[in-house]
Design an enzyme around this catalytic site. Sequence first.
Site, PDB file in Angstrom:
ATOM      1  N   ASN A   1     -33.034 -56.609  98.872  1.00 39.04           N
ATOM      2  CA  ASN A   1     -34.025 -56.861  99.926  1.00 39.04           C
ATOM      3  C   ASN A   1     -33.418 -57.201 101.287  1.00 39.04           C
ATOM      4  OD1 ASN A   1     -33.213 -59.292  98.773  1.00 39.04           O
ATOM      5  ND2 ASN A   1     -35.183 -60.296  99.045  1.00 39.04           N
TER       6      ASN A   1
ATOM      7  N   HIS B   1     -23.038 -54.917  94.733  1.00 43.73           N
ATOM      8  CA  HIS B   1     -24.320 -54.862  95.413  1.00 43.73           C
ATOM      9  C   HIS B   1     -25.388 -54.298  94.478  1.00 43.73           C
ATOM     10  CE1 HIS B   1     -26.703 -55.457  98.874  1.00 43.73           C
ATOM     11  NE2 HIS B   1     -25.718 -55.345  99.756  1.00 43.73           N
TER      12      HIS B   1
ATOM     13  N   GLY C   1     -31.086 -63.043  93.182  1.00 41.85           N
ATOM     14  CA  GLY C   1     -31.862 -62.053  92.457  1.00 41.85           C
ATOM     15  C   GLY C   1     -33.005 -62.691  91.693  1.00 41.85           C
ATOM     16  N   SER C   2     -33.385 -62.039  90.616  1.00 42.51           N
ATOM     17  CA  SER C   2     -34.539 -62.460  89.828  1.00 42.51           C
ATOM     18  C   SER C   2     -34.186 -63.621  88.907  1.00 42.51           C
ATOM     19  CB  SER C   2     -35.036 -61.288  88.978  1.00 42.51           C
ATOM     20  OG  SER C   2     -34.069 -60.947  87.995  1.00 42.51           O
TER      21      SER C   2
ATOM     22  N   GLU D   1     -29.478 -68.084  93.747  1.00 37.37           N
ATOM     23  CA  GLU D   1     -30.634 -68.109  94.645  1.00 37.37           C
ATOM     24  C   GLU D   1     -31.632 -67.131  94.064  1.00 37.37           C
ATOM     25  OE1 GLU D   1     -33.379 -67.048  96.813  1.00 37.37           O
ATOM     26  OE2 GLU D   1     -31.934 -66.056  98.120  1.00 37.37           O
TER      27      GLU D   1
ATOM     28  N   CYS E   1     -37.688 -63.903  99.073  1.00 33.85           N
ATOM     29  CA  CYS E   1     -37.868 -65.031  98.160  1.00 33.85           C
ATOM     30  C   CYS E   1     -38.497 -66.225  98.861  1.00 33.85           C
ATOM     31  CB  CYS E   1     -36.529 -65.432  97.555  1.00 33.85           C
ATOM     32  SG  CYS E   1     -35.743 -64.147  96.576  1.00 33.85           S
TER      33      CYS E   1
END
Length: 455
Positions: free
Chosen positions: A135, A159, A210-211, A232, A266
Amino acid sequence: MSTYAVTDPSTGQTLRTYPLHTDDELQSVLAAADAAHRQWTLDSTVAERAAIVARVGELHVERREELASLIVREMGKAYAEALGEVDFSADIYAYYAENAQDIMADQPVTLSGGTGSAVIRKASLGVLLGIMPWNFPAYQVARFAAPNLVIGNTIVLKHAPQCPESAAALEQIFQDAGVPECGYTNVYASNEQVEWIIGDRRLQGVSLTGSERAGAAVAAIAGRHLKKVVLELGGSDPFVLLSTDDLDATVAAAVEARVGNAGQACNAAKRFIVIDDLYEPFLAKFTAAMDAVAVGDPRDEGTVVGPLSSQAAADRLVEQVEHAVAQGAHLATGGERQGNFVRPGVLTGITPDMDVYHEELFGPVASVYRVGSEDEAIELANDTPFGLGSYVFTTDEEQALRVADRINAGMVFVNVVSADAPELPFGGVKRSGTGRELGSAGAAEFLNLKMIRIG
């Protein structure tokens, strides 16, 4: 078949694919990064490393149009926003270059007894792995790479699979700026390869953005191998409106906080919690403003919201909205889909028994709630598994600080949005992750704080 590919979200067309690195190639990368770290810590000073990081920032400015175009091509960000992302990344490199000496300065310790002295001396850890999301292809790398290169750590960067061109362009910038060979290396690696890389004895730490699912997996692997990890992850940030002397300006801030990066951030405001006497006027103006947001080709001047990053992202968001409506929520506007484009939407009437109440909506759809008191607003703001950022709007300074103290999140912004800065630590609590990036706190995550006691 390669899992790394450039697929234009505006058209769904796959433009280019990239092969994965082999296991042998990755072993060579780790060996070279480890050797580069040992050599770099011996041969370079803080000032020399800072000069290289400063040049990285300058090259971001010089190549801003190229980098922004790659971002648009890979994940569909509006071009003006992509330029802003590159500029902010350049600011981050400049910040760490300018503050390198302070970051790495010795910290004297006042002894409680005895003679002699003590000092905390800061040193690098070694090879670090960065696992970055799609993102913010340039900004996320800057947050991780800038402080760690100043410190003297070396970096292996994996990445997101949909950003291989941005990844390669950034690696070229580091090389052109003078980072020693294998001091920063881009790799195209699978999840299985990442697992054994984290376990490799030469790797000293890993940072992932990420998730939740990815964060939990990486944390488990890192824990098994006793490696430092910074995470994060997601967020469902509250935007708490308790009072205002300019409702139009507050609504404009709310829209900006929700639709920036097509809502795929996020730390975007996602849940709008409005005091009872402002709820109706806010909802009317906010719904109209969201309905008026310009959606279109991200390359066109004036486009505010481009496509979501992928078909999967659009599928997920639309499914969440449809499920929320099926469970009784009201869709006041938007939510329609055309390809990977989703019109900004507003959900109301959400109750705690609905799935969407506890979920993160990663796209340009807002949830608006009505509350009757400050206490109710705080309770709702904290009733989430996430704890990344938050926003408080009020004309009462004492109330602002009181509410900020009671919100359970890593960041609180009062009467302002889009106010991130290189010197401000970024990170959250609860399921939003562990550790911090940016500022001096971000630099401290992968430092050896070596205590030296002299008798």
